[in-house]
Design an enzyme around this catalytic site. Structure first.
Site, PDB file in Angstrom:
ATOM      1  N   SER A  67       1.136  -1.116   0.250  1.00  0.00           N
ATOM      2  CA  SER A  67      -0.094   0.119  -0.088  1.00  0.00           C
ATOM      3  C   SER A  67       0.879   1.182  -0.094  1.00  0.00           C
ATOM      4  O   SER A  67       2.049   1.142   0.603  1.00  0.00           O
ATOM      5  CB  SER A  67      -0.934   0.015   1.210  1.00  0.00           C
ATOM      6  OG  SER A  67      -1.764  -1.113   1.550  1.00  0.00           O
TER       7      SER A  67
HETATM    8  N1  SAH Z   1      -0.961  -5.033   4.200  1.00  0.00           N
HETATM    9  C1  SAH Z   1      -0.234  -5.295   2.906  1.00  0.00           C
HETATM   10  C2  SAH Z   1      -1.296  -4.637   1.682  1.00  0.00           C
HETATM   11  C3  SAH Z   1      -1.223  -5.988   0.779  1.00  0.00           C
HETATM   12  S1  SAH Z   1      -2.526  -5.700  -0.507  1.00  0.00           S
HETATM   13  C4  SAH Z   1       0.985  -4.599   2.821  1.00  0.00           C
HETATM   14  O1  SAH Z   1       1.458  -3.915   3.646  1.00  0.00           O
HETATM   15  O2  SAH Z   1       1.579  -4.902   1.729  1.00  0.00           O
HETATM   16  C5  SAH Z   1      -3.848  -6.746   0.164  1.00  0.00           C
HETATM   17  C6  SAH Z   1      -3.465  -8.059   0.421  1.00  0.00           C
HETATM   18  O3  SAH Z   1      -4.677  -8.610   0.818  1.00  0.00           O
HETATM   19  C7  SAH Z   1      -2.919  -8.797  -0.690  1.00  0.00           C
HETATM   20  O4  SAH Z   1      -1.776  -9.438  -0.374  1.00  0.00           O
HETATM   21  C8  SAH Z   1      -4.154  -9.880  -0.841  1.00  0.00           C
HETATM   22  O5  SAH Z   1      -3.485 -11.172  -1.400  1.00  0.00           O
HETATM   23  C9  SAH Z   1      -4.749 -10.099   0.286  1.00  0.00           C
HETATM   24  N2  SAH Z   1      -6.010 -10.461   0.581  1.00  0.00           N
HETATM   25  C10 SAH Z   1      -7.250 -10.261  -0.186  1.00  0.00           C
HETATM   26  N3  SAH Z   1      -8.188 -11.067   0.327  1.00  0.00           N
HETATM   27  C11 SAH Z   1      -7.850 -11.612   1.195  1.00  0.00           C
HETATM   28  C12 SAH Z   1      -8.527 -12.486   2.103  1.00  0.00           C
HETATM   29  N4  SAH Z   1      -9.845 -12.618   2.302  1.00  0.00           N
HETATM   30  N5  SAH Z   1      -7.711 -12.947   3.282  1.00  0.00           N
HETATM   31  C13 SAH Z   1      -6.601 -12.715   3.199  1.00  0.00           C
HETATM   32  N6  SAH Z   1      -5.902 -12.018   2.435  1.00  0.00           N
HETATM   33  C14 SAH Z   1      -6.407 -11.296   1.437  1.00  0.00           C
END
Ligand code: SAH
Length: 218
Positions: A67
């Site tokens: 993000s």
């Molecule tokens: N917090 C992360 C942001 C990653 S983007 C960071 O600091 O880099 C969002 C992430 O959520 C992705 O990796 C995606 O695979 C995950 N995601 C989406 N739906 C999800 C779910 N139902 N359970 C767990 N992870 C999920």
């Protein structure tokens, strides 16, 4: 390849990023300090070394992104964690947000549905040495019933609605921060599980996240 050196140049770039976040309205000194200290370039391929501290999202594989620093700061500030809080994070991704939370002295339980991202974090040596983070592979819509209840829950993917199972895993007085919406942008919401068993929903700015998807990806 992951970079493993934190040079003066990186520290200088972080300082600039913190100034930028402050001028965009992030006011929590604790959150700004965390962002000023954590080497964000470690979470990215070395190809991004020169631009890792720009206020933007970057690809981390599997169509997912780390993000924007502003988004991380904004969500962390809204979550308003206290030392020793038990926090569930949905969407580990690069684990940058998890490290920001852990640096604030909370116990982080972070869950990721993409097996490859989960495995990549297991191979990331520096990350595995950071205290206070437990990693799980699973569907965040289900939460972690075994470890519930949580003081705080943070969702870092766009939720189509407020996930009911996660509401049930919040302590009385607990708080969940999540972007809600199915279009190109989502509204940041803060949900408080009031002591009298009602939910209070506060609404904030619009953001753009990758979607929260159900089930696991192997
Ligand atoms: N917090 C992360 C942001 C990653 S983007 C960071 O600091 O880099 C969002 C992430 O959520 C992705 O990796 C995606 O695979 C995950 N995601 C989406 N739906 C999800 C779910 N139902 N359970 C767990 N992870 C999920």
């Amino acid at each position: 390849m992951r970079p493993t050196e934190d040079k003066h140049r990186h520290q200088g770039l972080r300082k600039k990023l913190v100034d930028q976040l402050r001028s965009h309205g992030i006011s929590s000194e604790q959150v700004l300090d965390a962002i000023g200290q954590i080497p964000r370039h470690y979470f990215l391929d070395s190809a991004f070394d020169d631009i890792a501290y720009e206020n933007r999202a970057f690809p981390i594989g599997e169509g997912q992104t780390i993000s924007h620093p502003y988004t991380v700061a904004y969500q962390t500030q809204l979550l308003d964690v206290k030392r020793f809080d038990k926090v569930l994070e949905v969407g580990t991704g690069s684990a940058y947000q998890a490290v920001v939370l852990a640096s604030l002295g909370v116990q982080v339980y972070t869950i990721e549905r993409q097996r490859k991202l989960f495995d990549a974090n297991k191979q990331f040596k520096w990350l595995q040495q950071q205290p206070g983070i437990k990693f799980f592979y699973g569907d965040g819509f289900e939460g972690l019933p075994t470890f519930a209840p949580f003081d705080k829950i943070l969702i870092t993917a766009a939720a189509p609605h407020i996930p009911p199972k996660l509401v049930n895993q919040l302590k009385p007085g607990g708080v969940m921060v999540l972007p809600v919406g199915e279009g190109d942008t989502q509204q940041m919401c803060r949900v408080t599980n009031e002591e009298n068993n009602t939910l209070r929903v506060e609404r904030f700015e619009q953001f753009s996240f990758v979607p929260m998807l159900s089930g696991k990806e192997s």
